[in-house]
Design a protein around this motif. Sequence first.
Motif, PDB file in Angstrom:
ATOM      1  N   GLY A 133      30.695 -27.548 -94.361  1.00 30.78           N
ATOM      2  CA  GLY A 133      31.861 -27.036 -93.661  1.00 30.78           C
ATOM      3  C   GLY A 133      33.116 -27.444 -94.394  1.00 30.78           C
ATOM      4  N   GLY A 134      34.165 -26.695 -94.220  1.00 37.53           N
ATOM      5  CA  GLY A 134      35.393 -26.981 -94.935  1.00 37.53           C
ATOM      6  C   GLY A 134      35.531 -26.087 -96.152  1.00 37.53           C
ATOM      7  N   LEU A 135      36.398 -26.482 -97.052  1.00 38.99           N
ATOM      8  CA  LEU A 135      36.729 -25.680 -98.202  1.00 38.99           C
ATOM      9  C   LEU A 135      36.525 -26.484 -99.473  1.00 38.99           C
ATOM     10  CD1 LEU A 135      37.866 -22.805 -98.774  1.00 38.99           C
ATOM     11  CD2 LEU A 135      40.118 -23.873 -99.013  1.00 38.99           C
ATOM     12  N   ASP A 136      36.026 -25.814-100.520  1.00 42.13           N
ATOM     13  CA  ASP A 136      35.798 -26.430-101.832  1.00 42.13           C
ATOM     14  C   ASP A 136      36.654 -25.674-102.846  1.00 42.13           C
ATOM     15  OD1 ASP A 136      34.949 -27.609-104.130  1.00 42.13           O
ATOM     16  OD2 ASP A 136      32.874 -26.914-104.021  1.00 42.13           O
ATOM     17  N   ALA A 137      37.744 -26.306-103.284  1.00 40.84           N
ATOM     18  CA  ALA A 137      38.601 -25.717-104.318  1.00 40.84           C
ATOM     19  C   ALA A 137      38.088 -26.185-105.679  1.00 40.84           C
ATOM     20  CB  ALA A 137      40.048 -26.140-104.109  1.00 40.84           C
ATOM     21  N   VAL A 138      37.658 -25.233-106.516  1.00 42.17           N
ATOM     22  CA  VAL A 138      37.027 -25.545-107.794  1.00 42.17           C
ATOM     23  C   VAL A 138      37.973 -25.133-108.917  1.00 42.17           C
ATOM     24  CG1 VAL A 138      34.982 -25.275-109.241  1.00 42.17           C
ATOM     25  CG2 VAL A 138      34.783 -25.099-106.742  1.00 42.17           C
ATOM     26  N   VAL A 139      38.350 -26.123-109.722  1.00 41.82           N
ATOM     27  CA  VAL A 139      39.196 -25.886-110.896  1.00 41.82           C
ATOM     28  C   VAL A 139      38.327 -26.056-112.132  1.00 41.82           C
ATOM     29  CG1 VAL A 139      41.251 -26.583-112.181  1.00 41.82           C
ATOM     30  CG2 VAL A 139      41.232 -26.703-109.677  1.00 41.82           C
ATOM     31  N   ARG A 140      38.170 -25.000-112.922  1.00 43.10           N
ATOM     32  CA  ARG A 140      37.342 -25.043-114.129  1.00 43.10           C
ATOM     33  C   ARG A 140      38.241 -25.037-115.362  1.00 43.10           C
ATOM     34  NH1 ARG A 140      34.908 -21.571-110.495  1.00 43.10           N
ATOM     35  NH2 ARG A 140      32.776 -22.162-109.858  1.00 43.10           N
ATOM     36  N   LEU A 141      38.055 -26.056-116.217  1.00 42.60           N
ATOM     37  CA  LEU A 141      38.862 -26.218-117.423  1.00 42.60           C
ATOM     38  C   LEU A 141      37.955 -26.374-118.629  1.00 42.60           C
ATOM     39  CD1 LEU A 141      41.449 -28.754-115.988  1.00 42.60           C
ATOM     40  CD2 LEU A 141      41.813 -26.312-116.345  1.00 42.60           C
ATOM     41  N   GLN A 142      38.492 -26.059-119.811  1.00 45.65           N
ATOM     42  CA  GLN A 142      37.726 -26.190-121.049  1.00 45.65           C
ATOM     43  C   GLN A 142      37.609 -27.655-121.429  1.00 45.65           C
ATOM     44  OE1 GLN A 142      36.271 -23.736-122.500  1.00 45.65           O
ATOM     45  NE2 GLN A 142      37.248 -21.951-121.593  1.00 45.65           N
ATOM     46  N   CYS A 143      36.413 -28.034-121.885  1.00 46.31           N
ATOM     47  CA  CYS A 143      36.189 -29.408-122.330  1.00 46.31           C
ATOM     48  C   CYS A 143      36.923 -29.643-123.649  1.00 46.31           C
ATOM     49  CB  CYS A 143      34.690 -29.665-122.491  1.00 46.31           C
ATOM     50  SG  CYS A 143      34.286 -31.366-122.970  1.00 46.31           S
ATOM     51  N   ALA A 144      37.643 -30.763-123.767  1.00 42.91           N
ATOM     52  CA  ALA A 144      38.453 -31.042-124.965  1.00 42.91           C
ATOM     53  C   ALA A 144      37.608 -31.422-126.156  1.00 42.91           C
ATOM     54  CB  ALA A 144      39.452 -32.161-124.672  1.00 42.91           C
ATOM     55  N   GLU A 145      36.326 -31.777-125.953  1.00 39.29           N
ATOM     56  CA  GLU A 145      35.473 -32.135-127.078  1.00 39.29           C
ATOM     57  C   GLU A 145      35.025 -30.916-127.860  1.00 39.29           C
ATOM     58  OE1 GLU A 145      35.438 -33.704-124.292  1.00 39.29           O
ATOM     59  OE2 GLU A 145      35.864 -35.727-124.991  1.00 39.29           O
TER      60      GLU A 145
END
Length: 501
Positions: free
Chosen positions: A451-463
Amino acid sequence: MTRRILLSHLSLMLLVLLALEVPFGIFYARSELSRFSHAAQQGAMTLAEVCEDKMENGLTADLPELARAYGQRTDSRVIVATRKGTVLTDTAARSLVGRDLSAEPDIATALRDRPSVGADSDPSTGDEVLFVTVPGGSNATVACVVRTVYALGPLKSKVHATWLVLAVVGLGVLAAVSLIGFALAHSITRPVQALERATAQLAEGRITDPPATDHGPPELRRLAASFTRTATRLQHLLQAQQAFASEASHQLKTPLTSLRLRLENFEPHLAPCAQDSLDKALGELERLDRMVQGLLALARLENSAIKPEAADLNAVVADRSAIWTAFADEQQVDIMVSGAASSRVWAVPGALEQIIDNLLSNALRVSPPRTAITLAIMTTLREGSRTPPLVELHVIDQGPGMTEAERRRAFDRFWRGPDADHDGTGLGLPMVRQLTRACGGEVTLEAAAGGGLDAVVRLQCAESRTHRELLPTSADADFAGRARRRTAQSSLAAGRGSSSG
């Protein structure tokens, strides 16, 4: 593009050369063999007539010298046999003299008054030879048989030399076509390359080297002229928008501050019954101030051209969670952090702080007491060995959540949920999406498992080596520092003002 045009020209010319030279070479080889065979057959028939005349006049002893002279003149081997197939003379081997060759196919055919022409291999040397066997006789009776044998090596050498000449001519034509094609391709692609450079400069915000409009084909000249007009117009619009973003903050802040002071000055002179209206007016004024600040922040993000640089996501998450813990404790909400020990991502300077502030502000606003907000960091691998991995930041609350339709609209500017309070501006999540895209990533809203909300931020890996070219250059350092200070100053205000989540 130059290489492709050149390859297309060379491929077309190669097909033309093959279509012309290969049939010509084959026809030449066959015609030379046919001409050589016809000449050998005519010579053998003439020699057979002379041998027949010698034998009828009883001059058989002259046959060896006659055969030797003919063999030297034509560079051939000559065999003369009687009407019974017995060898009278052989210019190559005296051991064959007296042998009966009537059983051999070409001799047997000639004894039946029919000539025979063919190619075979020499048993002694293994080389390919041409043999011509003709009967000698002026009537139905065959007086003698003449066989001439020619080595085909010189003829093949001549044919091979012709093939070599054709190959050299073809290579010369290809070389000439390459030079012409390269010049043509360069004249076509040079305006395109200039347009490409100008487009890249326009993406950076300013064209310093506009494409020339007097080079290349007419179509590309017109395209360059249209592009230059469009780019000039866009630069004027961008400069006007940037001027608005830089000046509007000061121009709007002054009247809002003056209006706040005037309303506060009314407070001692108002009756108690009007105090509630004054508080609401001050609240709306504060909300308007936050909305203006949010709009200006979005305008600065859209006008900025900062390149992402490597940042430690774990350190930023730890720092922001520590700051927001005091606000969470007031509402009896826990902030929990979990994830990998080290996660470096590509991000615009100052963007991670503002992203986390906005998401935590939204999550804290909808979280009931005695619940928790979880910040989880995880790395996901995508399909394909050359595809860089992603680092995901999950901000999970235990609030009422959102429907699928609400999650789709949550990133629209000024949109607020049906049960949202009136203090929000509806700009928090749009700002999060703009910041995430500026970092080269993406943000989505998903339903949490419990229950609730899942805010997903996807970023590029710096490696990942694939995105190392995104590192800022020294020329961007001052601009990046100014952007970091601007985003840090507006992060808390913009985050608290959002009610999209």
